[in-house]
Design a protein around this motif. Structure first.
Motif, mmCIF file in Angstrom:
data_model
loop_
_atom_site.group_PDB
_atom_site.id
_atom_site.type_symbol
_atom_site.label_atom_id
_atom_site.label_comp_id
_atom_site.label_asym_id
_atom_site.label_seq_id
_atom_site.Cartn_x
_atom_site.Cartn_y
_atom_site.Cartn_z
ATOM 1 N N PRO A 138 -3.997 -4.212 -10.134
ATOM 2 C CA PRO A 138 -3.575 -5.381 -11.090
ATOM 3 C C PRO A 138 -1.725 -5.302 -11.785
ATOM 4 C CG PRO A 138 -5.588 -5.615 -11.303
ATOM 5 C CD PRO A 138 -5.256 -4.306 -10.029
ATOM 6 N N ALA A 139 -2.340 -3.630 -11.988
ATOM 7 C CA ALA A 139 -0.930 -3.021 -13.155
ATOM 8 C C ALA A 139 0.029 -3.063 -12.145
ATOM 9 C CB ALA A 139 -1.217 -1.283 -13.433
ATOM 10 N N TYR A 140 0.032 -2.868 -10.769
ATOM 11 C CA TYR A 140 0.563 -2.401 -9.787
ATOM 12 C C TYR A 140 2.014 -3.437 -9.377
ATOM 13 C CZ TYR A 140 3.543 -0.859 -5.812
ATOM 14 O OH TYR A 140 4.381 -0.949 -4.850
ATOM 15 N N ILE A 141 0.818 -4.664 -9.109
ATOM 16 C CA ILE A 141 1.015 -6.072 -8.893
ATOM 17 C C ILE A 141 2.336 -6.899 -10.417
ATOM 18 C CG2 ILE A 141 0.617 -9.057 -8.531
ATOM 19 C CD1 ILE A 141 -1.661 -7.473 -7.450
ATOM 20 N N THR A 142 2.079 -6.533 -11.696
ATOM 21 C CA THR A 142 2.731 -7.260 -12.610
ATOM 22 C C THR A 142 5.043 -6.754 -12.555
ATOM 23 O OG1 THR A 142 1.968 -4.939 -14.179
ATOM 24 C CG2 THR A 142 0.616 -7.615 -14.351
ATOM 25 N N ARG A 143 4.511 -5.105 -11.747
ATOM 26 C CA ARG A 143 5.955 -4.638 -11.613
ATOM 27 C C ARG A 143 6.622 -5.304 -10.326
ATOM 28 N NH1 ARG A 143 8.627 -3.753 -16.492
ATOM 29 N NH2 ARG A 143 7.174 -2.940 -18.195
ATOM 30 N N CYS A 186 0.697 -1.498 0.091
ATOM 31 C CA CYS A 186 -0.274 0.044 0.056
ATOM 32 C C CYS A 186 0.761 1.381 0.049
ATOM 33 C CB CYS A 186 -1.065 -0.103 1.289
ATOM 34 S SG CYS A 186 -1.405 -1.362 1.185
ATOM 35 N N TYR A 187 2.113 1.281 0.422
ATOM 36 C CA TYR A 187 2.242 2.649 0.951
ATOM 37 C C TYR A 187 2.691 3.402 -0.376
ATOM 38 C CZ TYR A 187 2.752 2.847 5.928
ATOM 39 O OH TYR A 187 1.981 3.576 6.868
ATOM 40 N N ASP A 188 3.610 2.297 -1.657
ATOM 41 C CA ASP A 188 4.157 3.524 -2.489
ATOM 42 C C ASP A 188 2.813 4.499 -2.734
ATOM 43 O OD1 ASP A 188 7.051 1.949 -2.145
ATOM 44 O OD2 ASP A 188 6.638 0.914 -4.128
ATOM 45 N N CYS A 189 1.740 3.815 -3.294
ATOM 46 C CA CYS A 189 0.420 4.969 -3.343
ATOM 47 C C CYS A 189 0.243 5.549 -2.487
ATOM 48 C CB CYS A 189 -0.032 3.999 -4.253
ATOM 49 S SG CYS A 189 0.171 3.522 -5.688
ATOM 50 N N HIS A 190 -0.132 4.916 -1.386
ATOM 51 C CA HIS A 190 -0.706 5.701 -0.422
ATOM 52 C C HIS A 190 -0.306 6.165 1.203
ATOM 53 C CE1 HIS A 190 -4.484 4.537 -2.793
ATOM 54 N NE2 HIS A 190 -4.221 3.613 -2.064
ATOM 55 N N SER A 191 1.330 6.434 0.505
ATOM 56 C CA SER A 191 1.961 7.237 1.661
ATOM 57 C C SER A 191 2.671 8.214 1.038
ATOM 58 C CB SER A 191 2.382 6.198 2.652
ATOM 59 O OG SER A 191 3.745 5.704 1.712
ATOM 60 N N ASN A 192 4.012 8.960 2.060
ATOM 61 C CA ASN A 192 4.761 10.170 1.579
ATOM 62 C C ASN A 192 5.754 9.096 1.303
ATOM 63 O OD1 ASN A 192 2.197 12.300 1.243
ATOM 64 N ND2 ASN A 192 2.694 13.066 3.521
ATOM 65 N N VAL A 216 3.010 7.321 -14.558
ATOM 66 C CA VAL A 216 3.260 6.292 -11.967
ATOM 67 C C VAL A 216 3.426 8.000 -11.455
ATOM 68 C CG1 VAL A 216 5.148 6.136 -10.245
ATOM 69 C CG2 VAL A 216 5.456 4.874 -12.864
ATOM 70 N N LYS A 217 3.645 9.055 -11.897
ATOM 71 C CA LYS A 217 3.304 9.776 -10.311
ATOM 72 C C LYS A 217 2.125 9.887 -10.523
ATOM 73 C CE LYS A 217 4.174 13.285 -7.790
ATOM 74 N NZ LYS A 217 4.694 13.147 -6.251
ATOM 75 N N ASN A 218 1.213 10.240 -11.579
ATOM 76 C CA ASN A 218 0.115 10.452 -11.696
ATOM 77 C C ASN A 218 -1.065 9.389 -10.722
ATOM 78 O OD1 ASN A 218 -3.024 11.556 -12.064
ATOM 79 N ND2 ASN A 218 -3.489 9.701 -13.567
ATOM 80 N N HIS A 219 -0.815 8.229 -10.771
ATOM 81 C CA HIS A 219 -1.624 6.811 -10.195
ATOM 82 C C HIS A 219 -1.136 7.465 -8.571
ATOM 83 C CE1 HIS A 219 -2.850 3.813 -12.611
ATOM 84 N NE2 HIS A 219 -1.661 4.734 -13.290
ATOM 85 N N VAL A 220 0.583 7.198 -7.759
ATOM 86 C CA VAL A 220 0.812 7.723 -7.114
ATOM 87 C C VAL A 220 -0.106 9.111 -6.737
ATOM 88 C CG1 VAL A 220 2.707 8.748 -5.442
ATOM 89 C CG2 VAL A 220 2.681 7.265 -7.221
ATOM 90 N N ASN A 221 -0.422 10.321 -6.858
ATOM 91 C CA ASN A 221 -0.963 11.778 -7.153
ATOM 92 C C ASN A 221 -2.413 10.876 -6.205
ATOM 93 O OD1 ASN A 221 1.474 13.209 -7.199
ATOM 94 N ND2 ASN A 221 1.127 14.121 -8.549
ATOM 95 N N GLU A 222 -2.830 10.201 -7.226
ATOM 96 C CA GLU A 222 -4.717 9.626 -7.222
ATOM 97 C C GLU A 222 -4.629 8.224 -5.588
ATOM 98 O OE1 GLU A 222 -6.555 7.989 -10.449
ATOM 99 O OE2 GLU A 222 -5.937 9.331 -11.841
ATOM 100 N N GLY A 223 -3.340 7.869 -5.174
ATOM 101 C CA GLY A 223 -3.755 7.513 -4.848
ATOM 102 C C GLY A 223 -3.952 8.280 -3.131
ATOM 103 N N ARG A 224 -2.796 8.861 -2.556
ATOM 104 C CA ARG A 224 -2.251 9.630 -2.056
ATOM 105 C C ARG A 224 -3.978 10.325 -1.992
ATOM 106 N NH1 ARG A 224 3.683 11.970 -2.563
ATOM 107 N NH2 ARG A 224 4.355 10.074 -2.385
ATOM 108 N N GLU A 225 -4.648 11.029 -2.845
ATOM 109 C CA GLU A 225 -5.674 11.710 -2.268
ATOM 110 C C GLU A 225 -6.536 10.820 -2.126
ATOM 111 O OE1 GLU A 225 -7.781 13.891 -6.421
ATOM 112 O OE2 GLU A 225 -6.146 13.951 -6.055
ATOM 113 N N HIS A 226 -6.325 9.533 -2.167
ATOM 114 C CA HIS A 226 -7.836 8.549 -1.849
ATOM 115 C C HIS A 226 -7.967 8.438 -0.751
ATOM 116 C CE1 HIS A 226 -9.985 7.842 -5.559
ATOM 117 N NE2 HIS A 226 -9.094 8.048 -6.047
ATOM 118 N N LEU A 227 -6.472 8.149 -0.339
ATOM 119 C CA LEU A 227 -6.239 7.635 1.317
ATOM 120 C C LEU A 227 -4.266 8.182 1.487
ATOM 121 C CD1 LEU A 227 -6.353 6.581 3.884
ATOM 122 C CD2 LEU A 227 -5.880 4.619 2.313
#
Length: 152
Positions: A120-125, A54-60, A77-88
């Motif tokens: 799922p896209a995160y899990i592939t990498r 969780c922490y790569d997208c949902h934390s600082n 990647v940066k867009n996904h991180v920003n969206e993840g942090r926005e939600h939680l």
């Protein structure tokens, strides 16, 4: 053939030029008194699951992989991180109001149970982020316990 070579030439030029478009990959400082795992005294097993999935997208505390330094992938990647942090954002848990915390926990339970998170896209990498059924149960039970206790 000349048109094809022209397309290749300009594609390479544009690809080279977009590498100079800056992407801010800096993480804001994390204060222990606001961080989810410290505020709620999260058990080590749950903490480990949160860190790996969780922490790569949902934390600082995002750790950017090598491919996140190559445009246009870096933008995605940066867009996904920003969206993840926005939600939680688990790093600023202490700043959220109780209603928002409750909603975030409920959404997290649903997302983990329904295999919507990690993406799922995160899990592939990041195959280590592919949670086992037992890890999903442990994580959702932990979130549900917090919800029942109201101590979020």
């Amino acid at each position: 053939m000349k048109i094809f070579l022209n397309i290749i030439y300009w594609t390479l030029i544009v690809t080279a030029l977009i590498q100079f478009v800056p992407v801010d990959r800096s993480n804001k400082p994390v204060k222990q008194e606001e961080n989810f795992v410290y505020l709620l005294n999260t058990p080590p097993a749950v903490r480990q699951i949160l860190k790996k999935a969780c922490y790569d997208c949902h934390s600082n505390e995002t750790v950017y992989p090598d491919y996140a330094f190559v445009a246009p992938i870096s933008w995605s990647v940066k867009n996904h991180v920003n969206e993840g942090r926005e939600h939680l954002n688990l790093s600023v848990w202490g700043r959220y109001n109780p209603d928002l915390k409750k909603s975030m926990l409920e959404n997290s339970v649903h997302s983990v149970k329904e295999y919507a998170m990690p993406l799922p896209a995160y899990i592939t990498r990041h195959p280590e982020a592919n949670l086992t059924k037992a890890e999903r149960v442990l994580l959702t039970n932990y979130f549900e316990e917090i919800l029942k206790s109201g101590a979020y």
